[in-house]
Write an enzyme that holds these catalytic residues in place. Structure first.
Site, PDB file in Angstrom:
ATOM      1  N   HIS A  44       0.866  -1.183   0.000  1.00 48.20           N
ATOM      2  CA  HIS A  44       0.000   0.000   0.000  1.00 48.20           C
ATOM      3  C   HIS A  44       0.907   1.239   0.000  1.00 48.20           C
ATOM      4  O   HIS A  44       1.175   1.813   1.050  1.00 48.20           O
ATOM      5  CB  HIS A  44      -0.890  -0.036   1.250  1.00 48.20           C
ATOM      6  N   GLU A  71      -2.553  -1.600  -3.273  1.00 49.30           N
ATOM      7  CA  GLU A  71      -3.666  -0.814  -2.735  1.00 49.30           C
ATOM      8  C   GLU A  71      -3.308   0.664  -2.768  1.00 49.30           C
ATOM      9  O   GLU A  71      -2.143   1.023  -2.570  1.00 49.30           O
ATOM     10  CB  GLU A  71      -3.893  -1.133  -1.259  1.00 49.30           C
ATOM     11  N   HIS A 192      -8.385  -5.693   7.091  1.00 44.93           N
ATOM     12  CA  HIS A 192      -8.167  -4.711   8.161  1.00 44.93           C
ATOM     13  C   HIS A 192      -8.467  -5.319   9.526  1.00 44.93           C
ATOM     14  O   HIS A 192      -9.591  -5.708   9.808  1.00 44.93           O
ATOM     15  CB  HIS A 192      -8.977  -3.418   7.988  1.00 44.93           C
TER      16      HIS A 192
HETATM   17  N1  PXP Z   1      -6.870  -3.564   3.449  1.00 45.79           N
HETATM   18  C1  PXP Z   1      -6.624  -2.236   3.311  1.00 45.79           C
HETATM   19  C2  PXP Z   1      -7.378  -1.479   2.282  1.00 45.79           C
HETATM   20  C3  PXP Z   1      -5.666  -1.607   4.122  1.00 45.79           C
HETATM   21  O1  PXP Z   1      -5.427  -0.303   3.968  1.00 45.79           O
HETATM   22  C4  PXP Z   1      -4.950  -2.371   5.068  1.00 45.79           C
HETATM   23  C5  PXP Z   1      -3.906  -1.716   5.907  1.00 45.79           C
HETATM   24  O2  PXP Z   1      -2.922  -1.144   5.091  1.00 45.79           O
HETATM   25  C6  PXP Z   1      -5.242  -3.745   5.161  1.00 45.79           C
HETATM   26  C7  PXP Z   1      -6.212  -4.311   4.347  1.00 45.79           C
HETATM   27  C8  PXP Z   1      -4.531  -4.631   6.129  1.00 45.79           C
HETATM   28  O3  PXP Z   1      -4.875  -4.268   7.426  1.00 45.79           O
HETATM   29  P1  PXP Z   1      -4.062  -4.859   8.665  1.00 45.79           P
HETATM   30  O4  PXP Z   1      -2.673  -4.289   8.579  1.00 45.79           O
HETATM   31  O5  PXP Z   1      -4.821  -4.375   9.860  1.00 45.79           O
HETATM   32  O6  PXP Z   1      -4.064  -6.347   8.528  1.00 45.79           O
END
Ligand code: PXP
Length: 238
Positions: A44, A71, A192
């Site tokens: 990301h 992302e 997330h």
């Molecule tokens: N999905 C998105 C869109 C995110 O921004 C993130 C964090 O960068 C994640 C998934 C992954 O989240 P986590 O780090 O809490 O597993």
């Protein structure tokens, strides 16, 4: 059906950047996650490059043999250009603000329908699968059905926050959101705050789940169990 585990390696880049050198090596970490059984790698990049750098994304794209998922916010031209250059298997569009600590909301697919349609078409023309990050609300997921996206990524922070109080209540909006996604022919991803405790119930409740992307909890657990064990443990949950 097995759900794919895409490991988000942003946190490894955060650790590297804290010392200015190349330890840990982010590209090597991507190679190792694949070796240890990850079905994909997620990055990301943010405009300030505070964790993953644009150059990392280019390097990783050369070595990746599993699915590469990038992302980010397509309202930044730099992001769009990077994705079109690298051509990952999937781009996940996230409406985060430039300085935001981490993603904290999904798209308003109704207000942003025209914008999303246009930008999604640009990626799809290049053969890149598109997923859009959404809150688990039926009307938002229904709106996604009208944008041309291939998939939605359900934003699971709320699920994770309420899981320990009542997993049944925590999952309820996601069941409706997933049913709506299926109705509109959309694939379902999620991410997330998914972790070793809450992952299995999410997957069992939504068997159509295609992919989860997990970063923070995997890297935190790896401090205690090691990255290879953790990837295998999470895969077993799926
Ligand atoms: N999905 C998105 C869109 C995110 O921004 C993130 C964090 O960068 C994640 C998934 C992954 O989240 P986590 O780090 O809490 O597993």
């Amino acid at each position: 059906m097995a759900t794919k585990l895409s490991v988000n390696i942003n946190k490894i880049a955060t650790l590297r950047n804290s010392r200015g050198g190349n330890n840990p090596d982010v590209v090597q970490a991507a190679v190792n996650c694949q070796l240890f059984g990850a079905d994909g790698i997620t990055v990301h990049p943010r405009p300030d490059e505070r964790h993953i750098r644009y150059s990392d994304v280019r390097e990783i794209s050369k070595i990746i043999t599993t699915e590469f998922n990038i992302e980010g916010n397509p309202k930044e031209d730099k992001f769009v250009n990077l994705v079109l250059e690298v051509k990952p298997a999937q781009v996940t569009l996230v409406p985060d603000d430039p300085g935001q600590l981490t993603s904290n909301h999904g798209w308003d697919t109704i207000k942003e329908r025209v914008y999303l349609r246009n930008i999604i078409e640009i990626f799809k023309k290049e053969g890149i699968r598109v997923s859009i990050f959404v809150d688990p609300a039926e009307k938002i997921v229904a709106g996604a059905g009208d944008t041309g996206t291939d998939r939605v990524e359900l934003y699971t922070e709320d699920y994770a926050r309420h899981y320990l109080q009542s997993k049944e209540n925590a999952i309820a909006p996601y069941l409706k959101a997933a049913a709506t996604a299926t109705l509109y022919g959309l694939g379902i991803n999620a991410g997330h705050d998914l972790d070793m405790d809450n992952l299995a119930y999410f997957k069992q409740s939504i068997p159509a789940l295609l992919e989860v992307s997990i970063g923070h909890a995997i890297i935190a657990d790896a401090l205690y169990y090691g990255l290879e064990n953790v990837i295998q443990l999470y895969k077993r949950k799926l």
